[in-house]
Design a protein around this motif. Structure first.
Motif, short mmCIF file in Angstrom:
data_model
loop_
_atom_site.label_atom_id
_atom_site.label_comp_id
_atom_site.label_asym_id
_atom_site.label_seq_id
_atom_site.Cartn_x
_atom_site.Cartn_y
_atom_site.Cartn_z
N LEU A 36 0.82 -1.20 0.00
CA LEU A 36 0.00 0.00 0.00
C LEU A 36 0.86 1.26 0.00
O LEU A 36 2.01 1.23 0.44
N HIS A 37 0.30 2.34 -0.48
CA HIS A 37 0.88 3.68 -0.46
C HIS A 37 2.30 3.70 -1.04
O HIS A 37 2.48 3.29 -2.18
N ASP A 38 3.29 4.13 -0.27
CA ASP A 38 4.66 4.26 -0.79
C ASP A 38 5.54 3.10 -0.35
O ASP A 38 6.75 3.22 -0.26
N ARG A 39 4.94 1.94 -0.14
CA ARG A 39 5.70 0.75 0.26
C ARG A 39 6.16 -0.02 -0.99
O ARG A 39 5.52 0.03 -2.04
N GLY B 88 3.59 -0.12 -4.38
CA GLY B 88 2.30 0.49 -4.09
C GLY B 88 1.99 1.62 -5.06
O GLY B 88 2.80 1.95 -5.92
N GLU B 89 0.82 2.25 -4.90
CA GLU B 89 0.41 3.28 -5.85
C GLU B 89 1.13 4.60 -5.64
O GLU B 89 1.09 5.47 -6.49
N GLY B 90 1.80 4.79 -4.50
CA GLY B 90 2.57 6.00 -4.25
C GLY B 90 2.08 6.74 -3.02
O GLY B 90 1.03 6.43 -2.47
N ALA B 91 2.85 7.74 -2.60
CA ALA B 91 2.51 8.54 -1.43
C ALA B 91 1.54 9.65 -1.83
O ALA B 91 1.34 9.92 -3.02
N ARG B 92 0.97 10.29 -0.83
CA ARG B 92 0.07 11.42 -1.09
C ARG B 92 0.62 12.67 -0.42
O ARG B 92 1.13 12.62 0.68
N LEU C 71 -1.53 12.53 -5.60
CA LEU C 71 -0.72 11.32 -5.58
C LEU C 71 0.67 11.58 -6.17
O LEU C 71 0.81 12.19 -7.22
N LYS D 87 9.61 1.25 2.94
CA LYS D 87 9.15 2.49 2.33
C LYS D 87 10.07 2.80 1.14
O LYS D 87 11.24 2.43 1.15
#
Length: 104
Positions: free
Chosen positions: A6-9, A44-48, A54, A86
């Motif tokens: 998930l996220h920036d992982r 993952g899709e990236g950080a926000r 995004l 990360k």
């Protein structure tokens, strides 16, 4: 593989190091250090940003990367030991000489 970070992982598979030194000495398993080089398996899709925008990840699946010695958390997925970390724990992407020649 049934795991998506998930996220920036980033999910990374360690690359096995050589069993011999340049001089030809065989290194026993007990004396080996864990390699700080790996291959990105999944991203993952990236950080926000604070605004909700995004930020796309800078690495993608298949990239060879260097990371800190103590980076990431070891997990077992489908019987394979991997690292989840990360994206900021990744120090850089290793470009192969063949890929560099194709880009030029």
């Amino acid at each position: 593989m049934a795991f998506k970070p998930l996220h920036d992982r980033v999910l990374v598979r360690r690359v096995q190091s050589d069993d011999k030194t340049k001089g030809g000495l065989i290194i026993p398993d007990s004396a080996k250090e864990k390699p700080a080089e790996g291959e990105v398996v999944s991203v993952g899709e990236g950080a926000r940003k604070d605004s909700g925008e995004l930020i796309a990840p800078a690495v993608s699946a298949g990239d060879r990367v260097l990371f800190g010695k103590w980076s990431g958390t070891e997990v077992t997925v489908d019987g394979e030991e991997l690292l989840i970390m990360k994206e900021s724990d990744i120090l850089g992407v290793i470009e192969s000489p063949v890929a560099a020649e194709k880009a030029a």
